[in-house]
Each structure stands twice: as structure tokens, then as C-alpha cells.
Design an enzyme around this catalytic site. Structure first.
Site, PDB file in Angstrom:
ATOM      1  N   TYR A 230       9.265 -28.158  54.497  1.00  0.00           N
ATOM      2  CA  TYR A 230      10.389 -27.623  53.713  1.00  0.00           C
ATOM      3  C   TYR A 230       9.953 -27.174  52.320  1.00  0.00           C
ATOM      4  O   TYR A 230      10.503 -26.218  51.774  1.00  0.00           O
ATOM      5  CB  TYR A 230      11.538 -28.644  53.664  1.00  0.00           C
ATOM      6  CG  TYR A 230      12.241 -28.735  55.006  1.00  0.00           C
ATOM      7  CD1 TYR A 230      13.142 -27.747  55.398  1.00  0.00           C
ATOM      8  CD2 TYR A 230      11.960 -29.764  55.893  1.00  0.00           C
ATOM      9  CE1 TYR A 230      13.760 -27.795  56.640  1.00  0.00           C
ATOM     10  CE2 TYR A 230      12.581 -29.830  57.140  1.00  0.00           C
ATOM     11  CZ  TYR A 230      13.473 -28.838  57.503  1.00  0.00           C
ATOM     12  OH  TYR A 230      14.077 -28.879  58.737  1.00  0.00           O
TER      13      TYR A 230
ATOM     14  N   HIS B 139      24.263 -25.795  57.875  1.00  0.00           N
ATOM     15  CA  HIS B 139      23.018 -26.529  58.116  1.00  0.00           C
ATOM     16  C   HIS B 139      22.330 -26.938  56.812  1.00  0.00           C
ATOM     17  O   HIS B 139      21.146 -27.261  56.805  1.00  0.00           O
ATOM     18  CB  HIS B 139      22.055 -25.700  58.977  1.00  0.00           C
ATOM     19  CG  HIS B 139      22.519 -25.532  60.397  1.00  0.00           C
ATOM     20  ND1 HIS B 139      21.909 -24.694  61.307  1.00  0.00           N
ATOM     21  CD2 HIS B 139      23.544 -26.124  61.074  1.00  0.00           C
ATOM     22  CE1 HIS B 139      22.541 -24.761  62.475  1.00  0.00           C
ATOM     23  NE2 HIS B 139      23.540 -25.612  62.360  1.00  0.00           N
TER      24      HIS B 139
HETATM   25  N1  APR Z   1      18.683  -8.024  62.844  1.00  0.00           N
HETATM   26  C1  APR Z   1      19.575  -8.674  63.614  1.00  0.00           C
HETATM   27  N2  APR Z   1      19.256  -9.710  64.396  1.00  0.00           N
HETATM   28  C2  APR Z   1      17.978 -10.110  64.402  1.00  0.00           C
HETATM   29  C3  APR Z   1      16.975  -9.486  63.624  1.00  0.00           C
HETATM   30  C4  APR Z   1      17.376  -8.386  62.815  1.00  0.00           C
HETATM   31  N3  APR Z   1      16.513  -7.727  62.046  1.00  0.00           N
HETATM   32  N4  APR Z   1      15.794 -10.116  63.854  1.00  0.00           N
HETATM   33  C5  APR Z   1      16.043 -11.094  64.735  1.00  0.00           C
HETATM   34  N5  APR Z   1      17.358 -11.099  65.069  1.00  0.00           N
HETATM   35  C6  APR Z   1      18.066 -12.019  65.958  1.00  0.00           C
HETATM   36  C7  APR Z   1      17.320 -12.400  67.212  1.00  0.00           C
HETATM   37  O1  APR Z   1      17.584 -11.457  68.245  1.00  0.00           O
HETATM   38  C8  APR Z   1      17.922 -13.774  67.526  1.00  0.00           C
HETATM   39  O2  APR Z   1      19.080 -13.659  68.317  1.00  0.00           O
HETATM   40  O3  APR Z   1      18.238 -13.216  65.248  1.00  0.00           O
HETATM   41  C9  APR Z   1      18.326 -14.307  66.142  1.00  0.00           C
HETATM   42  C10 APR Z   1      17.432 -15.412  65.625  1.00  0.00           C
HETATM   43  O4  APR Z   1      17.603 -16.535  66.444  1.00  0.00           O
HETATM   44  P1  APR Z   1      17.038 -17.981  66.048  1.00  0.00           P
HETATM   45  O5  APR Z   1      15.623 -17.837  65.630  1.00  0.00           O
HETATM   46  O6  APR Z   1      17.361 -18.887  67.168  1.00  0.00           O
HETATM   47  O7  APR Z   1      17.885 -18.341  64.732  1.00  0.00           O
HETATM   48  P2  APR Z   1      19.335 -18.986  64.621  1.00  0.00           P
HETATM   49  O8  APR Z   1      20.235 -18.502  65.710  1.00  0.00           O
HETATM   50  O9  APR Z   1      19.779 -18.800  63.224  1.00  0.00           O
HETATM   51  O10 APR Z   1      19.009 -20.515  64.872  1.00  0.00           O
HETATM   52  C11 APR Z   1      20.039 -21.461  64.784  1.00  0.00           C
HETATM   53  O11 APR Z   1      18.456 -23.228  64.994  1.00  0.00           O
HETATM   54  O12 APR Z   1      16.569 -24.543  64.612  1.00  0.00           O
HETATM   55  C12 APR Z   1      17.724 -24.112  64.174  1.00  0.00           C
HETATM   56  O13 APR Z   1      18.691 -25.000  62.297  1.00  0.00           O
HETATM   57  C13 APR Z   1      18.017 -23.858  62.759  1.00  0.00           C
HETATM   58  O14 APR Z   1      19.934 -22.727  61.805  1.00  0.00           O
HETATM   59  C14 APR Z   1      18.933 -22.659  62.816  1.00  0.00           C
HETATM   60  C15 APR Z   1      19.521 -22.751  64.225  1.00  0.00           C
END
Ligand code: APR
Length: 228
Positions: free
Chosen positions: A52, A105
Site C-alpha cells: 500500500y 473500499h
Molecule cells: N475504460 C473503461 N473500462 C476499463 C478500462 C478503460 N480504459 N480499462 C479497464 N477497464 C475495465 C475492465 O474491462 C474491467 O472490467 O475495468 C475493469 C477492471 O476490473 P477489476 O480490475 O476487477 O477492478 P474492479 O472492478 O474495480 O475491482 C473491484 O476488487 O480487488 C478488488 O478491492 C479491489 O475495488 C477492487 C475490487
């Protein structure tokens, strides 16, 4: 029109903040259970702090992008009728000018004292075990919600979803609950739902409408459309 926007790592991707589950995402270099659980912090606190601390330091190198800016513009137009619920622990919404943001979160720029439970704004490292500004004990942890912990502000979020006219999810994979369930919750209350994502999420079929593309283009276009 009352709008709730849920944002995930995808909205900050174009700012240079890595997502979690995409190729090159954060979870590709780390096992979740090694850095993002209360058990990991119990067993190996320094590894958790290092993870972190690095992410907090990296925040200084990034800037909000067009998607964050567009949501701030939407708040300027809608005022209290817009609520941004973010799963992100960065501060890019605030730096773009949004003020109505719930960090479900937690936040990188906050430290939580495990002894006195106070929260303190934090920009430096926690790995060198600084004292809590409130009680003086060296018992600080990142003020982030780990797997197995309850996300923040859920009552406010569910209330806002139930009373919204439109729910929009931006850049989130739909892999992590409870956020992944917001679309169903909104639908139950007759709220229209829209997904904006680079590619369809795991819950894309539950939305009334899905648009594919980068948040830096889709979000400003959608805000323009809404504000007519
Ligand atoms: N524009 C729009 N969407 C995008 C882009 C972009 N430029 N780049 C990536 N994405 C999308 C991907 O297609 C995917 O669906 O963003 C999403 C990222 O997914 P994750 O990495 O799973 O992130 P998130 O959904 O925020 O994760 C949720 O998981 O581990 C945890 O606590 C952490 O808050 C986080 C939670």
C-alpha cells in the site's frame, strides 16, 4: 434526475493506475490473500504496508483523466442529485473536483488506528510504523477494506440506489460483491441501468444497456448526452 455512478479501477486506468484483474493488473503480481486480507496483515504486516505504501506513493505521479473530469462536471450540473460510489482507493475523483464521493473500499490517503479506531489523513508511508496522531500508539493500518471486511457506507449506498432514476457502472469487472450486485438492486427498484466498460463485465447482461469503449471517451460522451 437522480443518478448514482459506481466506478471501478477501469476509470483510473487511463490515468496510469493499474486495474486488478486485467492483464498486467495488480492481482497478477500479487496473491490477494497475501496483501488484501486481515489475515495477511496479522501474519506479515510489513509486506502489506509495502504494497500500500508503493501504491500511495504512485498516486503522486498520476492525474485525473477525462472520465473523472466529466463526472465532476456532472456534479456541478446535478448537485445533490449525483452520487459517485467508488471502489477505488485513489483520490482522482476528488482531484477532478467531485465532492459527493463515497469510497466504499476505503482510501489510500487515510490511516486507521487499530487501537483507538480514529482515522487520520495520510500521505506518507505506514511501513516505518509511525505513531497514531490521536493516541500515539504505533498501530496504524491502511484505511482500506480488505477481503472479508464489510465495505463502508452500505446503508447510504443502498438508499441512494433505491431512490435513483439511473444507475451507471463505469470500469468495474463485476467480480466483487457487494458492488457487483448493485445493478440487480437498482433494477428491483425500477431504476434504469447502464454499463460503460472497455469490455463487457461479468454482470453485463443484467444492465438495460451496455456501451463498450474507454472510460475517457464513453463517460464524457454520456455526460454530454445527459446534460443535452
Ligand atoms: N475504460 C473503461 N473500462 C476499463 C478500462 C478503460 N480504459 N480499462 C479497464 N477497464 C475495465 C475492465 O474491462 C474491467 O472490467 O475495468 C475493469 C477492471 O476490473 P477489476 O480490475 O476487477 O477492478 P474492479 O472492478 O474495480 O475491482 C473491484 O476488487 O480487488 C478488488 O478491492 C479491489 O475495488 C477492487 C475490487
Amino acid at each position: 434526475m437522480r443518478v448514482v455512478v459506481l466506478t471501478g479501477a477501469g476509470i483510473s486506468a487511463e490515468s496510469g493506475v493499474p486495474t486488478f484483474r486485467d492483464t498486467d493488473g495488480l492481482w497478477h503480481g500479487h496473491r490477494v490473500e497475501d496483501v488484501a486480507t486481515p489475515e495477511a496483515f496479522e501474519v506479515a504486516p510489513m509486506a502489506v504496508h509495502r504494497f500500500y505504501d508503493a501504491r500511495r506513493a504512485a498516486l503522486a505521479e498520476v492525474e485525473p483523466n477525462a472520465a473523472h473530469v466529466a463526472l465532476a462536471r456532472l456534479e456541478a450540473a446535478l448537485g445533490n442529485d449525483l452520487l459517485v460510489v467508488t471502489q477505488n482507493i485513489d483520490d482522482l475523483h476528488e482531484r477532478a473536483g467531485s465532492t459527493r464521493v463515497l469510497h466504499m473500499h476505503g482510501e489510500l490517503l487515510s490511516a486507521l488506528c487499530c487501537s483507538c479506531r480514529s482515522r487520520s489523513p495520510w500521505t506518507g508511508d505506514l511501513g516505518d510504523l509511525p505513531p497514531c496522531p490521536r493516541c500515539g500508539l504505533t498501530d496504524l493500518r491502511p484505511d482500506v477494506v480488505w477481503f472479508g471486511e464489510v465495505p463502508y457506507q452500505m446503508d447510504r449506498i443502498y438508499l441512494a440506489l433505491a431512490t435513483a432514476d439511473l444507475f451507471v457502472a463505469v470500469g468495474t469487472s463485476g467480480a466483487v460483491y457487494p458492488a457487483a450486485g448493485f445493478v440487480e438492486h437498482a433494477t428491483t427498484y425500477g431504476v434504469r441501468t447502464l454499463e460503460l466498460n472497455l469490455k463487457p463485465s461479468e454482470v453485463t447482461t443484467l444492465f438495460d444497456e451496455s456501451r463498450e469503449g474507454p472510460a475517457g471517451r464513453l463517460v464524457p460522451d454520456w455526460v454530454d448526452e445527459l446534460l443535452g
